[in-house]
Motif scaffolding. Sequence first.
Motif, PDB file in Angstrom:
ATOM      1  N   GLN A   1     -12.897  -3.646   5.027  1.00  0.00           N
ATOM      2  CA  GLN A   1     -11.526  -3.105   5.019  1.00  0.00           C
ATOM      3  C   GLN A   1     -10.497  -4.213   5.150  1.00  0.00           C
ATOM      4  OE1 GLN A   1     -11.344   0.104   7.865  1.00  0.00           O
ATOM      5  NE2 GLN A   1     -12.025   1.584   6.321  1.00  0.00           N
ATOM      6  N   ARG A   2     -10.865  -5.231   5.943  1.00  0.00           N
ATOM      7  CA  ARG A   2      -9.923  -6.364   6.063  1.00  0.00           C
ATOM      8  C   ARG A   2      -9.792  -7.118   4.751  1.00  0.00           C
ATOM      9  NH1 ARG A   2      -9.045  -8.829  11.281  1.00  0.00           N
ATOM     10  NH2 ARG A   2      -7.797 -10.204   9.990  1.00  0.00           N
TER      11      ARG A   2
ATOM     12  N   ILE B   1      -4.675   3.453   8.810  1.00  0.00           N
ATOM     13  CA  ILE B   1      -4.742   1.997   8.696  1.00  0.00           C
ATOM     14  C   ILE B   1      -4.552   1.408  10.092  1.00  0.00           C
ATOM     15  CG2 ILE B   1      -2.284   2.009   8.079  1.00  0.00           C
ATOM     16  CD1 ILE B   1      -2.755  -0.547   6.539  1.00  0.00           C
TER      17      ILE B   1
ATOM     18  N   ARG C   1       0.834  -1.192   0.000  1.00  0.00           N
ATOM     19  CA  ARG C   1       0.000   0.000   0.000  1.00  0.00           C
ATOM     20  C   ARG C   1       0.880   1.258   0.000  1.00  0.00           C
ATOM     21  NH1 ARG C   1      -3.866   2.829   4.301  1.00  0.00           N
ATOM     22  NH2 ARG C   1      -1.813   3.162   5.202  1.00  0.00           N
TER      23      ARG C   1
ATOM     24  N   GLU D   1      -9.458  -5.433   1.939  1.00  0.00           N
ATOM     25  CA  GLU D   1      -8.887  -4.423   1.036  1.00  0.00           C
ATOM     26  C   GLU D   1      -9.948  -3.678   0.232  1.00  0.00           C
ATOM     27  OE1 GLU D   1      -5.506  -3.697   0.983  1.00  0.00           O
ATOM     28  OE2 GLU D   1      -5.735  -5.016   2.720  1.00  0.00           O
TER      29      GLU D   1
ATOM     30  N   THR E   1     -13.536  -0.972   0.062  1.00  0.00           N
ATOM     31  CA  THR E   1     -13.992   0.308   0.602  1.00  0.00           C
ATOM     32  C   THR E   1     -15.488   0.214   0.848  1.00  0.00           C
ATOM     33  OG1 THR E   1     -14.554   1.205  -1.545  1.00  0.00           O
ATOM     34  CG2 THR E   1     -12.297   1.562  -0.795  1.00  0.00           C
TER      35      THR E   1
ATOM     36  N   LYS F   1     -17.922  -2.509   8.033  1.00  0.00           N
ATOM     37  CA  LYS F   1     -16.770  -1.721   7.566  1.00  0.00           C
ATOM     38  C   LYS F   1     -15.460  -2.463   7.866  1.00  0.00           C
ATOM     39  CE  LYS F   1     -14.554   1.805   9.543  1.00  0.00           C
ATOM     40  NZ  LYS F   1     -14.417   3.028  10.310  1.00  0.00           N
ATOM     41  N   GLU F   2     -15.370  -3.000   9.081  1.00  0.00           N
ATOM     42  CA  GLU F   2     -14.190  -3.770   9.471  1.00  0.00           C
ATOM     43  C   GLU F   2     -13.932  -4.898   8.482  1.00  0.00           C
ATOM     44  OE1 GLU F   2     -12.479  -1.812  12.126  1.00  0.00           O
ATOM     45  OE2 GLU F   2     -11.645  -3.806  11.792  1.00  0.00           O
TER      46      GLU F   2
END
Length: 783
Positions: free
Chosen positions: A754-755, A498, A473, A757, A759, A750-751
């Motif tokens: 995001q885990r 992050i 990233r 990768e 949005t 959301k978690e």
Amino acid sequence: MIQRSPSIPSNFLFAGSDIKNFFHLFSKAPVGIAIYTGPSFILRFINDTTLEVWGKKREDILAKPLFEIFPELFHSDLAEIMNNVYKKAERFSAKGYEVNFLRNGETVTGYFDFILEPVLNTDGIIDIIAIASEITEEINNRKKIKEGEDRFRSLANEAPLFVWVTNENLQTTYINKTGLDYFGLDESMDLSALSWKKFIYSDDIERVLEIMFDSAKKHLPYTLEMRLKNGVTGKYRWFLDKGMPQYSNDKFTGFIGTSLDIQDRKEAEAILENRVMERTRELDNQNKLLKKQNDLVKKILDSTRDLIAVYDTDTRIIAINQSALEIFGNKEEEVIGKKLIEAFPQFSNSKNNDDLVKALDGETIHNDIYQSSVTGEYYENFLVPLRTDDNKIYAVLAMAHDNTNLINKNKELNEAQQIAQLASWDWNPDTNEVNWSEQMYHIYGYENERFPVTFEKALERMIPEDAEKVKQRMNEKIAEARQLFIEKGETIFNNPSIEYPIFLPDGSKKILRGAGKIILSPDGKVSVLDITENIKQLEELKKLNESDKLKSDFIKMASHELKTPVTSIKGYVQLLLTAINKDEDEKALSPLLIKSSLISIDKQTTRLTRLMSELLDLSKIETGKLELNKELFNLNELVIETVQDILYTNSKHTINIFHDFGCDIYGDKDRMGQVLINFLTNAIKYSPYSDKIEIWIKPSTKNYVSVSVKDYGIGIDKEDREKIFERFYRAQGKEEQTFPGFGIGLFIAKEIIQRHEGTIHLESEKGKGSVFTFTLPIAPPKK
Ligand code: ADP
């Protein structure tokens, strides 16, 4: 001019001895004497003076008739005069008689005063005695004088200036035509009756007279300027008046002089003078301004706490500001003009002095931080060579900024960071050097160990998978930043935050959150500045400080949420129990009622289970224990399955799936399903007056797929939209509060995304509905 005298007495005779004496007497006389005899005027006698006038020799002309000697006069008046004298025996005299005759071969005009005297000689013949004196030179001189006078007058008349003459009383007796015209006078006027004073400007009269009398007294010419009135227009003009006093036998007789019109020159002078005055005034103002500016510059220089000095090429101080003087306790006059080390001996062998010498050599010096050996303080300083237009160094400007405070502040900041459990690091990708703040070592559990950090070293404590991701990233973000730098010249970029767990040397685990900036220097160098916080502690702190309300809300909500299904289950269970305990004759509970009771119990149990699993997930997330079981699966199939499950218990709503696009995902299928369920149950729950729900599966940015759940429900306020993904957050409206929920479903969603990768975001309008969307990286298709 010609006079005839009365006739000579006829008894005038020459006696023999008399003649001899007579000749002798006259031959040397200074007047010309000649004697002619007989009707043809034969030259009997001629003296030397006459010979000289005639330009002849005696032997050539003696005893010859007069008009043989001067044949050119034979037809002249003179011949007639001679004949008359002879015939009438009358004397003839003339003054300035003009005769044109040949002298030494040249025709000349001579002027003579002469007398012709007839005498009767001894032979009874009439002789004529001529006595003459030549006055040619006199006449010519007189002529010349007259010509000169005439010329002077005509010149004077034509002259563009006035020419004038005065008498001893300074009364003008002559003035040329130019003058007459100017004063409007006529040539025929009697000048002596004129009062000249009325032509002179009254303010000038006294001065003019004084100068003229002085000039006459001192026998010296004068020059003055005065205003004279034009007799025609009545206007005054300026004249330059020059006069020369005249004397006769030392007695002053008057002036002769000229007056030149200088009005134009005067006006030009006045304009010039005005200009000069204006310019002087301008300069004056400029000077004042300059002085003000100088004062201002000095004030500015003096008002800054920075130290400023200017040195000449000999290291002499040519300017120094107040701050610099105060530091060393000197007065300006004590140091100006002195060499640095003369003024401040403390500086000999100092870096400052070395730098000054280097700067005089043309080097621009910049010390980021340097500790002065003299004051012990920390400074950032510049030494800049100042150059003339032709690039010669003429001085060095030295400026120093006291950074001691900043450095102390840095120390304080470090301490503050320690207290706040905040740490910072920066990374130079080019050199791979990483700078850790003190606190960074603490967070990573290195209590006493200190070592040079590299990027790899910094990633050591992460889960290898996370480390890989962070690295990837970071590289992506730097590439993006470099691109934006090239395209738009932007130099600072936010590095999105992050969260990641790390394992400490003692085996314990911490969750950290990193947020930072990518900074590009103008030459494209990258540095990454990152603030890392120990989330767990921070969250606790937050909870303690600010989330009291959220917490009590949560407890209220949680007890309500948990109590509702339990109460309802309890109700149905009691109903069923009473039915079982009934006597045989009593009417048994209908199988339909039993079924519906059991369905209700099942529903409530599902709800309870979901609530409990949400709480469990929350605690897993908080302790970093939310594990993902990743596999490759088809996204479209998962969506269809999930919708079918939902419709099984919510028959009221229609859910349409739009998916022209299909793809596989590598991830935790159950968790992904959980996200979809959260989106869909929310869409149903918050759409009390609408029964339409849509799901769209579309390709997103490169290699990403997006899944959107669209409802036509109550929608979400802008304020709430920003916070909706936060833990425990529920929209604030009255209406919303009536819907059951913990406010953690979206947080978990959301978690999970995001885990993976991905949005997550939402678009919504209050009262119209919402669209919740997540994106995920597309997995390459199964082989
Ligand atoms: P909850 O369990 O309270 O629904 P969520 O985390 O799932 O918790 O949602 C958080 C809040 O977001 C909700 O309380 C609700 O106010 C709002 N919300 C979520 N989805 C929608 C939607 N589709 N329409 C309107 N509001 C929604």
